[in-house]
Enzyme design. Structure first.
Site, PDB file in Angstrom:
ATOM      1  N   GLY A  40      35.661  35.291  34.632  1.00  0.00           N
ATOM      2  CA  GLY A  40      36.035  34.329  35.662  1.00  0.00           C
ATOM      3  C   GLY A  40      36.991  34.972  36.641  1.00  0.00           C
ATOM      4  CG  ASP A  78      45.069  40.430  34.076  1.00  0.00           C
ATOM      5  OD1 ASP A  78      44.265  40.886  34.908  1.00  0.00           O
ATOM      6  OD2 ASP A  78      45.532  39.279  34.149  1.00  0.00           O
ATOM      7  N   GLY A 137      41.732  30.147  35.092  1.00  0.00           N
ATOM      8  CA  GLY A 137      42.200  29.499  33.875  1.00  0.00           C
ATOM      9  C   GLY A 137      41.805  30.195  32.575  1.00  0.00           C
ATOM     10  CE  LYS A 138      39.909  36.002  33.592  1.00  0.00           C
ATOM     11  NZ  LYS A 138      40.326  35.615  34.976  1.00  0.00           N
ATOM     12  CB  SER A 139      45.655  33.345  30.436  1.00  0.00           C
ATOM     13  OG  SER A 139      45.397  34.515  31.149  1.00  0.00           O
ATOM     14  CB  SER A 191      42.472  36.055  40.165  1.00  0.00           C
ATOM     15  OG  SER A 191      43.857  36.006  40.032  1.00  0.00           O
ATOM     16  CB  SER A 192      44.179  31.486  39.826  1.00  0.00           C
ATOM     17  OG  SER A 192      45.415  32.145  39.967  1.00  0.00           O
TER      18      SER A 192
END
Lengths: 171, 171, 171, 171
Positions: free
Chosen positions: B10, B37, B15-17, B12-13
């Protein structure tokens, strides 16, 4: 002969992360850095618990997980990506023996990162983000029986200078 | 058949983390999580540069480093430690093809993490720790031509609910 | 009449910090932001304790400290620097009354930041850096009897959109 | 006579934050800590810009904002909450004079936190989260013409020991 893996072993708050950042700054090639903290991060409490006095207890199954983790690091290095691995040998010489088996056949630079227990304990307070007690309880035990290619001591030497000493051993 | 690797792709931003943290909370076994990352972190500017408009440029040699990284992840999974790998397929289908080759022979669950570009861009502002522009520029391109086992969309679904959807596909 | 202080009240993980960042992005003038988290950070355990179920207990003397803190915020605003203050009214209406007294004579915009308890609890898991339980235990109690100029609900509205709603009330 | 405000002045990466954490650990009463970093955080670029060589440029209007900020800190201290304020006197003696006027009538302990420029620059690399160049460019200029009650030098002294030296001056 080319260094493929740098293993940094030292207790909590001994200054490993700062040295890793400086090594990546000093060394000409790009290195992957992976630490046991990444592995331990958010494992279920059945695997890792942090006690009130800073003691770390590893559960059944942690050893297998860690062996798989190190086997992966060995593959990265064999595939051409050199790795800086920072670790805390809670089991001293036995931990090193386990790491040595996982990294067999690779050119490993074994680095001891020492820090006087009272100084590490003071830095733990200054950081403010660690369980108090880990630094003192690990400072000496993690080095028991461990054999190094090079040792640095952050008690009175800056991270960047320690990294310079280590970098001189990287071939 | 047991899921050995979960690949979350997905922008950046997207919501993966948050989804990774929820997955580790929901799944009964311990999983190792490694993200691109971590790989990109502190690479020399010759390898990765972040532009003023949020564009990411990968230098010569990055591909080799990444292949070695994924080969290591494959080894971890084969050695018995399941891995959640979060990635940003800047090259869309070509990136997936590269990942597929590195993970050959493993049971991989391919997960698309979508988020509407304007919503991702808003969350980038709310986070306050990312280069502005990355979210919008990556939101759709990273999914081009990529084939998934399951897709979630964080635009109107909470991380925990997305993780529940994904966890139902983990065998 | 010019808004001098924006008070955001909401439970843990209701999304206050994201809204603050978006407000600073949207509002034309520079605003100082100060949160009760800054105040509580690293206070001795005699003042603040966080329980295993996420309950926050404030010790004797905390009230005086907080009153002095708010008096300082009032001074900043009177001296010409507008302040966004985010807070958690653990005492509901009584907490607002205390804040109102400290901010007397100032143009205050009272903002309620709501989030459904189960959604806030899910976000607490996704963040991974908060004591589990705080979100659910505070979600509704902090709003009891509190009177607002504007209320936003992050359950189904993005931080940036909530901030836009609030910004429209800033004069 | 009781110390109401501790002002720590030192360049970037001189070690102020670590000393603040140790002071809060050592001092018996609870102290509020507020730093110029909190103030500067997320100000619009018209107010603060960070150059490629680590130079900090303050825009028109920053001075007024900072005066209001310090007036607020003075109010907190007068209202009975002692404050540790860490600052970077970019203007040397002139910055101190401005702070002195804002804190008039209060018992202030002026503390200089020195660090040799090359050591601070090395620590900036080891931290990995600061614009490279700030440490060296600020190390000496921030102390020019400034008068202190006590000075510490983190070049060869641990944060906790520096904090002990300072704590002995707190009455």
């Amino acid at each position: 002969m080319t260094t493929q893996v740098i293993v940094l072993n030292g207790g909590s708050s001994s200054g490993k992360s700062g040295i890793v950042r400086c090594l990546k700054y000093l060394l000409p090639k790009p290195w992957i850095d992976l630490g046991v903290d990444d592995l331990v991060d958010r494992l279920p409490p059945s695997m890792v618990t942090f006690g009130q006095q800073g003691e770390v207890t590893l559960g059944k199954g942690f050893g297998d997980l860690q062996r798989a983790w190190m086997a992966g690091i060995a593959t990265m290095a064999r595939a051409g990506a050199p790795v800086i691995m920072d670790d805390v040998f809670l089991g001293g010489a036995a931990s090193q023996e386990r790491a040595r088996m996982c990294l067999e056949g690779l050119d490993v630079l074994w680095v001891g990162v020492r820090c006087a227990p009272d100084i590490a304990a003071g830095r733990e307070i200054a950081r403010g983000d660690r369980v108090i007690g880990m630094a003192a309880s690990q400072a000496e035990t993690v080095h028991q029986g461990v054999v190094y290619d090079v040792e640095v001591d952050t008690s009175h030497t800056e991270s960047l200078d320690c990294a310079r000493t280590i970098a001189a051993y990287v071939v």
